[in-house]
Design an enzyme around this catalytic site. Structure first.
Site, PDB file in Angstrom:
ATOM      1  N   THR A  34       0.837  -1.207   0.000  1.00  0.00           N
ATOM      2  CA  THR A  34       0.000   0.000   0.000  1.00  0.00           C
ATOM      3  C   THR A  34       0.873   1.259   0.000  1.00  0.00           C
ATOM      4  O   THR A  34       0.512   2.272  -0.582  1.00  0.00           O
ATOM      5  CB  THR A  34      -0.968   0.040   1.208  1.00  0.00           C
ATOM      6  OG1 THR A  34      -0.211  -0.130   2.397  1.00  0.00           O
ATOM      7  CG2 THR A  34      -2.028  -1.036   1.124  1.00  0.00           C
ATOM      8  N   PHE A  41      -7.144  -5.124  -0.674  1.00  0.00           N
ATOM      9  CA  PHE A  41      -8.508  -5.534  -1.027  1.00  0.00           C
ATOM     10  C   PHE A  41      -9.503  -5.205   0.076  1.00  0.00           C
ATOM     11  O   PHE A  41     -10.598  -4.747  -0.183  1.00  0.00           O
ATOM     12  CB  PHE A  41      -8.550  -7.053  -1.273  1.00  0.00           C
ATOM     13  CG  PHE A  41      -8.185  -7.430  -2.683  1.00  0.00           C
ATOM     14  CD1 PHE A  41      -7.867  -6.470  -3.628  1.00  0.00           C
ATOM     15  CD2 PHE A  41      -8.174  -8.767  -3.064  1.00  0.00           C
ATOM     16  CE1 PHE A  41      -7.548  -6.820  -4.931  1.00  0.00           C
ATOM     17  CE2 PHE A  41      -7.855  -9.124  -4.364  1.00  0.00           C
ATOM     18  CZ  PHE A  41      -7.533  -8.164  -5.293  1.00  0.00           C
ATOM     19  N   ILE A 109       0.739  -9.880  -6.290  1.00  0.00           N
ATOM     20  CA  ILE A 109       0.885 -10.185  -7.710  1.00  0.00           C
ATOM     21  C   ILE A 109       1.644  -9.063  -8.409  1.00  0.00           C
ATOM     22  O   ILE A 109       1.700  -9.010  -9.622  1.00  0.00           O
ATOM     23  CB  ILE A 109      -0.517 -10.366  -8.344  1.00  0.00           C
ATOM     24  CG1 ILE A 109      -1.399  -9.137  -8.056  1.00  0.00           C
ATOM     25  CG2 ILE A 109      -1.195 -11.626  -7.790  1.00  0.00           C
ATOM     26  CD1 ILE A 109      -2.753  -9.157  -8.732  1.00  0.00           C
ATOM     27  N   ASP A 110       2.230  -8.137  -7.603  1.00  0.00           N
ATOM     28  CA  ASP A 110       2.789  -6.920  -8.184  1.00  0.00           C
ATOM     29  C   ASP A 110       4.266  -7.001  -8.560  1.00  0.00           C
ATOM     30  O   ASP A 110       4.813  -6.065  -9.143  1.00  0.00           O
ATOM     31  CB  ASP A 110       2.549  -5.732  -7.229  1.00  0.00           C
ATOM     32  CG  ASP A 110       3.078  -5.997  -5.821  1.00  0.00           C
ATOM     33  OD1 ASP A 110       4.092  -6.722  -5.661  1.00  0.00           O
ATOM     34  OD2 ASP A 110       2.481  -5.461  -4.855  1.00  0.00           O
ATOM     35  N   HIS A 127      -0.217 -16.413  -5.629  1.00  0.00           N
ATOM     36  CA  HIS A 127      -1.359 -16.063  -6.473  1.00  0.00           C
ATOM     37  C   HIS A 127      -0.946 -15.652  -7.880  1.00  0.00           C
ATOM     38  O   HIS A 127      -1.694 -14.972  -8.574  1.00  0.00           O
ATOM     39  CB  HIS A 127      -2.177 -14.941  -5.811  1.00  0.00           C
ATOM     40  CG  HIS A 127      -2.816 -15.382  -4.530  1.00  0.00           C
ATOM     41  ND1 HIS A 127      -3.379 -14.516  -3.634  1.00  0.00           N
ATOM     42  CD2 HIS A 127      -2.969 -16.620  -3.991  1.00  0.00           C
ATOM     43  CE1 HIS A 127      -3.847 -15.199  -2.591  1.00  0.00           C
ATOM     44  NE2 HIS A 127      -3.604 -16.470  -2.786  1.00  0.00           N
ATOM     45  N   CYS A 163      -1.890 -22.577 -28.946  1.00  0.00           N
ATOM     46  CA  CYS A 163      -2.931 -23.603 -28.745  1.00  0.00           C
ATOM     47  C   CYS A 163      -4.353 -23.044 -28.821  1.00  0.00           C
ATOM     48  O   CYS A 163      -5.315 -23.811 -28.705  1.00  0.00           O
ATOM     49  CB  CYS A 163      -2.717 -24.297 -27.402  1.00  0.00           C
ATOM     50  SG  CYS A 163      -3.284 -23.313 -26.007  1.00  0.00           S
TER      51      CYS A 163
END
Ligand code: NAD
Ligand code: ZN
Length: 260
Positions: A34, A41, A109-110, A127, A163
């Site tokens: 942050t 979240f 995820i950053d 994640h 694919c």
């Protein structure tokens, strides 16, 4: 929040504890980022106040949800691309260089731990990552710079040239299978650790909760650093309620490099 005096004495307690431990790991959540301007979240400014998450089944089945998912990711892309590691990420790297930290397990995820200097193989991203794109079927990796221009040329979501599977930022969506290798690695590392420092995670939901609990059950110590109380404060050997950046910096400054 702890008052300054309590916080100061708790920081000294952490430094003493870490000096007595060999295998130390960190477990980080949205709260460590942050201070880099990336909202968490569940906090008051949290993303969930604004957006309802899109589940994988919706992404796969409904073209509108898929388009909306991509639109949100594209809107947030500049913020993600420009985010820089803060004092907290840098202090963890400092601890790593001084041989006081072996691994970072993260829910984030950053990619900011790696940007702060942590080697890729020392960061377990539970994640996944928002810093690149992957095919949902064959996992082929694509870069944002190559995929973004496609949205200017076509109105549909991009597909894999290998694919034909759907492409999606390489994060784990709701309803998507967990990353098996990362989950097993986290379990192995958490079991073996003498101490775990948990930073910026509300520790309210599994599997996050399981990580410090695993370390504790295997005889390791638990340090929790968070702005507000977490769901696991009762298992903490040291509990620090305050801003992660300043606290981690003080801890990193409190130890000298040691031999492995
Ligand atoms: P969370 O939002 O549930 O909890 C974050 C916690 O950090 C809160 O308890 C908050 O009080 C605390 N916090 C906020 N700022 C802080 C600061 N400066 N210092 C100390 N503590 C601070 O986050 P979570 O438990 O990590 O789980 C939510 C999920 O959100 C994760 O699975 C993660 O994948 C995802 N997420 C990731 C990012 C990111 O990559 N930066 C951002 C938002 C959400
Ligand atoms: Zn593919």
């Amino acid at each position: 929040m702890n008052n300054d005096k309590t916080l100061h004495s708790e920081i000294n307690k952490v430094i003493t504890l870490l000096k007595a431990k060999k295998s130390i790991i960190a477990f980080t959540g949205a709260g460590i980022s942050t201070e880099s301007g990336i909202p968490d979240f569940r906090g008051p400014q949290g993303v969930w106040k604004k957006y309802r998450p899109i589940e994988l089944s919706e992404f796969l089945q409904d073209p509108e949800s898929r388009a909306l998912y991509w639109q949100r990711k594209i809107d947030m892309y500049p913020q993600m691309k420009n985010a820089v590691p803060n004092k907290g990420h840098l202090a963890l790297f400092e601890l790593y260089k001084k041989n006081f930290l072996q691994y970072v397990i993260t829910q984030n995820i950053d990619g900011l731990h790696q940007r702060a200097g942590m080697p890729d193989d020392r960061v377990i991203e539970l994640h996944g990552s928002n810093t690149y794109i992957a095919c949902l079927d064959c996992r082929k990796r694509y870069e944002w710079e190559d995929i973004l221009p496609l949205f200017e040329k076509q109105s549909t979501s991009p597909k894999c040239d290998e694919c034909g599977g759907w492409l999606k930022p390489a994060t784990i969506s709701f309803g998507q299978a967990i990353l098996e290798y990362e989950t097993n690695e986290a379990e192995r590392i958490a079991s073996a650790a003498d101490a775990i420092i948990v930073i910026g995670s509300s520790l309210q939901v599994y599997p996050a909760v399981g990580i410090p609990v695993t370390t504790k059950m295997n005889g390791g110590s638990v340090v929790i650093i968070n702005m507000e109380p977490t769901g696991q404060d009762e298992i903490a050997d040291c509990l620090l309620h305050g801003p992660a950046g300043d606290i981690l910096q003080a801890i990193a400054e409190g130890v000298d490099e040691r031999a492995i």
